[in-house]
Motif scaffolding. Structure first.
Motif, short mmCIF file in Angstrom:
data_model
loop_
_atom_site.label_atom_id
_atom_site.label_comp_id
_atom_site.label_asym_id
_atom_site.label_seq_id
_atom_site.Cartn_x
_atom_site.Cartn_y
_atom_site.Cartn_z
N UNK A 188 7.75 4.04 -11.78
CA UNK A 188 7.66 3.05 -10.70
C UNK A 188 8.38 1.75 -11.07
N UNK A 189 8.30 1.35 -12.33
CA UNK A 189 8.97 0.12 -12.76
C UNK A 189 10.49 0.26 -12.73
N UNK A 190 10.98 1.48 -12.89
CA UNK A 190 12.42 1.72 -12.86
C UNK A 190 13.00 1.65 -11.45
N UNK A 191 12.16 1.66 -10.46
CA UNK A 191 12.65 1.64 -9.07
C UNK A 191 13.00 0.25 -8.63
N UNK A 207 0.81 -1.22 0.00
CA UNK A 207 0.00 0.00 0.00
C UNK A 207 0.84 1.27 0.00
N UNK A 208 2.06 1.22 0.52
CA UNK A 208 2.89 2.43 0.56
C UNK A 208 3.25 2.92 -0.84
N UNK A 209 3.42 1.99 -1.79
CA UNK A 209 3.71 2.37 -3.17
C UNK A 209 2.53 3.16 -3.74
N UNK A 210 1.35 2.63 -3.57
CA UNK A 210 0.15 3.29 -4.10
C UNK A 210 -0.12 4.62 -3.41
N UNK A 211 0.10 4.66 -2.12
CA UNK A 211 -0.10 5.91 -1.38
C UNK A 211 0.90 6.97 -1.84
N UNK A 212 2.14 6.57 -2.07
CA UNK A 212 3.17 7.51 -2.53
C UNK A 212 2.82 8.05 -3.92
N UNK A 213 2.41 7.16 -4.81
CA UNK A 213 2.04 7.59 -6.17
C UNK A 213 0.82 8.51 -6.11
#
Length: 106
Positions: A103-106, A7-13
């Motif tokens: 995001x995919x580059x991370x 969820x942190x990925x989605x929240x950050x985006x």
């Protein structure tokens, strides 16, 4: 490459400025178009229920105003879908692609 799906990925985006711009562009098109279509649809329903003489007006042969409006409901639905696909391709997809690639580059 594995992309982290917590969820942190989605929240950050979602908190990012470009995502907010993406939402703004989507809403500025989708909400007015939805309202316009609903008004058009309700006009058709109300006229069918309360202006039966008008809707029964023969245009030619067995083709009347109600049938024309009914066909135009389908036409407007396909027109809105086509316009949305053009809007999405021009205004939404580039930002979404940037966000996805970033995001995919991370």
């Amino acid at each position: 490459m594995t992309v982290q799906h917590d969820s942190s990925v989605y929240e950050r985006i979602q908190a990012g400025e470009r995502f907010q711009e993406l939402r703004r562009r989507y809403r500025s098109w989708a909400f007015p178009m939805t309202v316009a279509f609903l008004v058009w649809y309700l006009l058709y329903v109300l006229l069918s229920g309360f202006a039966r003489d008008f809707m029964g007006t023969t245009l030619f042969g067995h083709f009347n105003v109600a049938l024309l409006f009914g066909i135009l409901q389908f036409v407007s639905t396909f027109l809105i879908a086509w316009l949305y696909s053009r809007h999405a391709a021009a205004k939404l997809d580039p930002i979404a692609d940037e966000l996805r690639a970033e995001e995919e580059d991370k």
